[in-house]
Write an enzyme that holds these catalytic residues in place. Structure first.
Site, PDB file in Angstrom:
ATOM      1  N   SER A 219     157.259 -68.451  22.646  1.00 43.30           N
ATOM      2  CA  SER A 219     158.186 -67.608  21.904  1.00 43.30           C
ATOM      3  C   SER A 219     159.607 -68.170  22.041  1.00 43.30           C
ATOM      4  O   SER A 219     159.844 -69.305  21.633  1.00 43.30           O
ATOM      5  CB  SER A 219     158.076 -66.158  22.368  1.00 43.30           C
ATOM      6  OG  SER A 219     158.729 -65.284  21.476  1.00 43.30           O
ATOM      7  N   GLU A 337     149.936 -62.772  15.725  1.00 43.38           N
ATOM      8  CA  GLU A 337     151.310 -62.771  16.230  1.00 43.38           C
ATOM      9  C   GLU A 337     152.066 -61.477  15.897  1.00 43.38           C
ATOM     10  O   GLU A 337     152.708 -60.867  16.760  1.00 43.38           O
ATOM     11  CB  GLU A 337     152.098 -63.943  15.629  1.00 43.38           C
ATOM     12  CG  GLU A 337     151.619 -65.327  16.019  1.00 43.38           C
ATOM     13  CD  GLU A 337     152.142 -65.796  17.357  1.00 43.38           C
ATOM     14  OE1 GLU A 337     152.798 -65.012  18.070  1.00 43.38           O
ATOM     15  OE2 GLU A 337     151.891 -66.973  17.701  1.00 43.38           O
ATOM     16  N   HIS A 431     150.859 -61.632  19.827  1.00 43.52           N
ATOM     17  CA  HIS A 431     151.900 -62.540  20.319  1.00 43.52           C
ATOM     18  C   HIS A 431     151.882 -62.588  21.842  1.00 43.52           C
ATOM     19  O   HIS A 431     151.951 -61.555  22.516  1.00 43.52           O
ATOM     20  CB  HIS A 431     153.263 -62.037  19.825  1.00 43.52           C
ATOM     21  CG  HIS A 431     154.425 -62.895  20.172  1.00 43.52           C
ATOM     22  ND1 HIS A 431     154.634 -64.137  19.632  1.00 43.52           N
ATOM     23  CD2 HIS A 431     155.486 -62.678  21.009  1.00 43.52           C
ATOM     24  CE1 HIS A 431     155.762 -64.644  20.105  1.00 43.52           C
ATOM     25  NE2 HIS A 431     156.288 -63.787  20.952  1.00 43.52           N
TER      26      HIS A 431
END
Length: 545
Positions: A219, A337, A431
């Site tokens: 990320s 995600e 995610h």
């Protein structure tokens, strides 16, 4: 039994007892490393030594707030390195999510790192992990990032802190004026560079090879990997790169408004006015937590800054010009995600006709390609997929394509694994859900994380990912015994699909990369941002010339 045999048996038993005592005593002797930075004492558990809270730069407090990191002070004697350092300052939590974890104390005095090593006398490959959290939250000591399991595969694992939010990424004309090179912002990125320089100087003392270092992150950590690959300051400090759910978005520029964002200095000046801080002296005198909270509440956007020095140009342009670090890359993203990041997805329209009409208005001659990939038959799923691909899918494939063209073997993955708790919550492959698998921390997830079942299948998948990642760190090629072969991206556009088990496939989501690449190129020409403004949230794209 004869008296002689009894005597021999007693001697043997006494010898065994002494040996056991010696082994126990040896195991309990805390390991000490005499590094160039200073001597540190850590802990050992199951043959893996850990050293925590080691300063790699001076505390950026007082007048040092918003300055490049300075060398850490030396210390006398042996420093205790058995406890994590403080996390960097971050906004006071107002809601709890599946990512929320107790990171303990926070402080501006936070520029520390942690080391897990299989042996302090070896020469093992090194993985430097950069945590995620939108450059606003997170910490190197989160339980997800425990490096012990990877260390058992022969990797030295280093996890680092870096300045976050307004304290790490503020640009301001007065800060630029006091800089010898006339720039400001990017302090968190400079912290990351300082940590890599510390690794280069010191990691050999911990059994690591300073000439075999991989940077890795997820990320915002993946974004940081892109920044480091683009920054001249980081060149030569790493040999491989791992980017998990990275995003190659447009980045504010220091002096001018571009791509839909104000100049970073202008944004900093606007924040100072909101905070009623007429000078740097006032800003530097503000309480760190209050400043962090007020900046976040005012909407201060935390990004790197294209300043011509730390970041010479937009990441896309760096890669297009072939100026990025020429290292092998392992990159990928998760199929779900946006399922845990729904704030990034636009709302579902009233009906399919409204959906298709908006897409045709926004995408013009690209609309047919868009609607083939993201049809109106299931608008919610299409919206989630379009937002995912515009941010993470396109970025991952662009990275491996670029590095392949640069002659570097590079590897693409799709994490598409779910289990009962994720699927029941409609969070399949959300995610960051790959993190406990590749770190081998299935039992150390945050409190609200969907519980991973303790089954042979889940452990087997985690073992495979740990071995792939460790192998890539070691050699630049991800190999896991008893798991699918992972081929370089290459002309076949190979991808490792990680579902119930890894499998080798080709041509991930045909047409996905081409669509979003075309959209980005048009946005560049039109001076528009490229980030999560995709699909229904996209600006109108100019027709191809």
């Amino acid at each position: 039994m004869s008296r002689g045999l009894l005597r021999l048996t007693a001697i043997a038993a006494a010898t065994a007892a002494l040996a056991a005592c010696a082994t126990t005593a040896s195991a309990q002797v805390p390991p000490v490393v005499n590094a160039p930075a200073g001597s540190v004492r850590g802990t050992t558990d199951d043959a893996i030594s850990a050293f925590k809270g080691i300063p790699f730069a001076a505390p950026p407090v007082g007048d040092m707030r918003w300055r490049p990191p300075a060398p850490a002070a030396t210390w006398q004697g042996v420093r205790d390195a058995t406890q994590f350092g403080a996390a960097c300052m971050q906004p006071t939590p107002v809601i709890q999510t599946i990512y929320s974890a107790d990171i303990g104390r926070t402080s501006e005095d936070c520029l520390t790192l942690n080391v897990w090593t299989p042996s302090i006398t070896g020469k093992a490959p090194v993985m430097v992990w950069i945590h995620g959290g939108a450059l606003v939250t997170g910490s190197s000591k989160e339980t997800l990032y425990d490096g012990a399991r990877l260390a058992r595969e022969g990797v030295v694992v280093v996890t680092i802190n870096y300045r976050l939010g307004v304290l790490g990424w503020l640009a301001h004309p007065d800060l630029s004026a006091e800089s010898p090179v006339g720039i400001s912002g990017n302090y968190g990125l400079m912290d990351q560079v300082a940590a890599l320089e510390w690794v280069k100087r010191n990691i050999a003392a911990f059994g690591g090879d300073p000439d075999n270092v991989a940077i890795a992150g997820e990320s915002a950590g993946g974004l940081s990997v892109l920044y480091l690959m683009s920054s001249p300051l980081a060149q030569g400090l790493f040999d491989r790169a791992i980017a998990q759910s990275a995003y190659m978005i447009s980045t504010p520029e220091l002096k001018q408004a571009r791509y839909g964002a104000p100049a970073a200095e202008a944004a900093g000046s606007a924040l100072a006015r909101t905070l009623q801080a007429p000078s740097l002296r006032v800003l530097r005198g503000m309480d760190a937590q209050a400043l962090t909270d007020r900046a976040a509440m005012s909407g201060f956007a935390t990004f790197g800054v294209v300043d011509g020095v730390v970041l010479p140009r937009q990441i896309v342009d760096v890669f297009d010009r072939g100026e990025q670090a020429k290292v092998p890359v392992l990159a990928g993203f998760n199929s779900g995600e946006i399922r845990s990041l729904r704030m990034l997805a636009p709302p579902v329209p009233a009906d399919a006709a409204a959906y298709e009409r908006t897409i045709r208005e926004r995408y013009g001659d690209l609309a047919d390609a868009f609607l083939r990939l993201y049809p109106s038959a299931d608008m919610e799923e299409s919206i989630l997929a379009a937002s995912r691909d515009a941010l993470y899918g396109w970025t991952s494939e662009r990275m491996v394509r670029s590095q392949t063209q640069a002659g570097q073997p590079s590897f693409l993955y799709l994490f598409d694994h779910g289990y009962p708790a994720t699927d029941a919550a409609r969070l399949h492959a959300f995610h960051a859900s790959e993190l406990p698998y590749m770190f081998g921390t299935l039992d150390r997830t945050p409190p609200r994380w969907p519980a991973i079942p303790d089954t042979p299948g889940e452990r087997q998948l985690s073992d495979a990912l740990v071995r792939y990642w460790a192998s890539f760190v070691r050699s630049g090629r991800p190999v896991a015994d008893d798991a699918a072969a992972w081929s370089p991206y290459g002309e076949a556009r190979s991808v490792l699909a990680i579902r119930e088990a890894p499998s080798s496939e080709t041509h991930l989501y045909p047409g996905m990369f081409e669509l979003h690449e075309a959209a980005v190129q048009r946005r560049k020409v039109a001076d528009q941002a490229w980030n999560w403004n995709a699909g229904l949230a996209s600006p109108s794209l100019a027709e191809a010339q």
